[in-house]
Design a protein around this motif. Structure first.
Motif, mmCIF file in Angstrom:
data_model
loop_
_atom_site.group_PDB
_atom_site.id
_atom_site.type_symbol
_atom_site.label_atom_id
_atom_site.label_comp_id
_atom_site.label_asym_id
_atom_site.label_seq_id
_atom_site.Cartn_x
_atom_site.Cartn_y
_atom_site.Cartn_z
ATOM 1 N N GLN A 194 8.692 26.820 -23.988
ATOM 2 C CA GLN A 194 9.756 25.962 -23.460
ATOM 3 C C GLN A 194 10.106 26.356 -22.034
ATOM 4 O O GLN A 194 10.241 25.500 -21.150
ATOM 5 C CB GLN A 194 10.971 26.096 -24.371
ATOM 6 N N GLY A 210 7.888 29.710 -29.116
ATOM 7 C CA GLY A 210 8.448 28.436 -28.697
ATOM 8 C C GLY A 210 9.358 28.572 -27.495
ATOM 9 O O GLY A 210 9.328 27.745 -26.571
ATOM 10 N N LYS A 211 10.168 29.617 -27.474
ATOM 11 C CA LYS A 211 11.075 29.834 -26.345
ATOM 12 C C LYS A 211 10.294 30.103 -25.060
ATOM 13 O O LYS A 211 10.667 29.648 -23.977
ATOM 14 C CB LYS A 211 12.016 30.994 -26.647
ATOM 15 N N ILE A 222 8.787 25.619 -32.398
ATOM 16 C CA ILE A 222 9.596 25.567 -31.181
ATOM 17 C C ILE A 222 10.779 26.537 -31.259
ATOM 18 O O ILE A 222 11.265 27.026 -30.235
ATOM 19 C CB ILE A 222 10.069 24.122 -30.922
ATOM 20 N N LEU A 237 10.671 19.861 -25.066
ATOM 21 C CA LEU A 237 10.810 21.219 -24.555
ATOM 22 C C LEU A 237 11.670 21.257 -23.299
ATOM 23 O O LEU A 237 12.529 22.130 -23.132
ATOM 24 C CB LEU A 237 9.429 21.811 -24.274
ATOM 25 N N ARG A 256 15.454 20.563 -24.110
ATOM 26 C CA ARG A 256 16.070 21.702 -24.791
ATOM 27 C C ARG A 256 16.366 22.836 -23.812
ATOM 28 O O ARG A 256 17.438 23.445 -23.846
ATOM 29 C CB ARG A 256 15.148 22.188 -25.918
ATOM 30 N N GLU A 257 15.426 23.117 -22.922
ATOM 31 C CA GLU A 257 15.646 24.175 -21.935
ATOM 32 C C GLU A 257 16.713 23.764 -20.922
ATOM 33 O O GLU A 257 17.542 24.593 -20.507
ATOM 34 C CB GLU A 257 14.334 24.501 -21.217
#
Length: 365
Positions: A335, A331-332, A326, A235, A238-239
């Protein structure tokens, strides 16, 4: 009545309801283990400087051997115990017959990810002593079911999450500098992750303070802690990539960030666990696991992946989707929450006598 509900159960009904698809995850895992074998790496790393953490044993050791075999100019073995790193260095030099420069090309540096001071000192040494850094493979990690607190944080979270990500952010400026000085290079920052991110409901995310909940011994689930640590890595990265893209110009990223899953390997990752758990997992690894050499190939592929792998989760040398929830709006939100709260923890380390500098604009948090 609500006050009588155990905290573990109470937080499950709040804010986020994560339901991993265990059946699909198992099928994906077994197909990879039994029917996919990453090809033997042949990509050249000539002229490049490579850092591999946790490289005296297991996956990191075999990946380091590959990098040296594939002609990297300098290889840094980042290890907790220097004497063990020196033994690994001798083994690598002895096994790679076409090179005779190993004792100059390979260096052993101390790095203990359970210590913030060691982590930041290592990063500072990288910045001052190395003219370039083309590849950082953050392989070091632990799996433990025994409660232990280090520097105020549960041990697995301290090693796998906080100081792994601290090191990543501290080294990112050096990787960017390498790209500026050597435009022909495509620097890579690789976090060795795991399929196990798919198997947790991550109940701690429903707490107002995720890390406070992770530090609550009464709510500790040792069988799930490694899974949670690997999900947080996914997470966060990805962010981080999303935020870096938002602040950069168009074109390929100056540094390719990858999440790499080596698959289940017959390694000693479980040596921090109790004896019973070690034996159970040993039997499972023996039946299903791949060798550490085969698993290490995925680390090499992650270190030379193209810009299409930036921010992606890689298995068997190829991009693979992370757990489906996710990608949803939930998921966003999860995250973003994980990133913001993790960054506050990392920023808090600046007040402990160390001065980590990110060198990049990560937006507000």
């Amino acid at each position: 009545m609500a006050a009588r509900i155990p905290r573990k159960i109470a937080i499950m009904s709040q804010e986020f309801n994560i339901q991993p698809n265990i059946g699909t995850a198992l099928r994906t895992f077994l197909h990879s283990q039994y029917f996919r074998t990453p090809p033997y790496p042949t990509h050249s790393f000539a002229n490049q400087t490579v850092i591999v953490t946790g490289s005296n044993i297991g996956l990191g050791f075999e990946a380091a051997r590959h990098f040296y075999r594939l002609n990297c100019a300098k290889l840094i073995l980042a290890v907790r115990t220097v004497s063990k790193g020196e033994t690994a260095k001798e083994d690598i030099v002895r096994s790679v017959k076409h090179r005779t420069d190993g004792f100059e090309a390979i260096e052993v540096w101390p790095l203990d990810l359970s210590s913030t001071q060691s982590t930041v000192s290592f990063a500072e040494r990288v910045k001052s002593d190395l003219s370039r850094v083309d590849i950082v493979v953050e392989n070091a990690g632990i799996n433990s079911t025994t409660w232990q607190v280090v520097e105020g944080f549960e041990h697995v979270i301290q090693v796998n999450v906080i100081n792994t990500l601290l090191l990543a952010l501290c080294l990112l400026p050096k990787l960017n500098e390498t790209k500026s000085k050597y435009p022909e290079s495509t620097p890579h920052l690789e976090i060795v992750s795991s399929e196990m991110h798919r198997y947790t409901k991550f109940p701690q995310v429903n707490s107002p303070d995720i890390y406070q909940q992770l530090n609550d011994k009464s709510a500790y689930d040792g069988t799930d802690r490694y899974n949670v640590s690997k999900l947080i890595e996914v997470l966060f990265v990805r962010e981080l990539v999303d935020r870096l893209r938002a602040t950069s110009t168009s074109g390929p990223p100056p540094v390719v960030l990858t999440l790499v899953n080596p698959g289940l390997c017959r390694s000693n990752l479980d040596h921090h666990m109790n004896v019973v758990a070690q034996w159970l997992l040993y039997g499972f690894r023996l039946a299903v696991g791949r060798s550490t050499e085969v698993g290490s190939r995925t680390l090499v592929y992650g270190a030379c992946a193209g810009p299409e792998s930036h921010g992606e989760f890689m298995s068997d040398g190829q991009n693979q989707r992370v757990e489906p929830w996710i990608y949803t709006e939930t998921g966003k939100e999860v995250q973003r929450k994980v990133f913001e709260q993790t960054m506050r923890v990392l920023d808090g380390r600046r007040s402990k006598g160390v001065k980590p500098e990110w060198g990049v604009d990560l937006g507000s948090y």
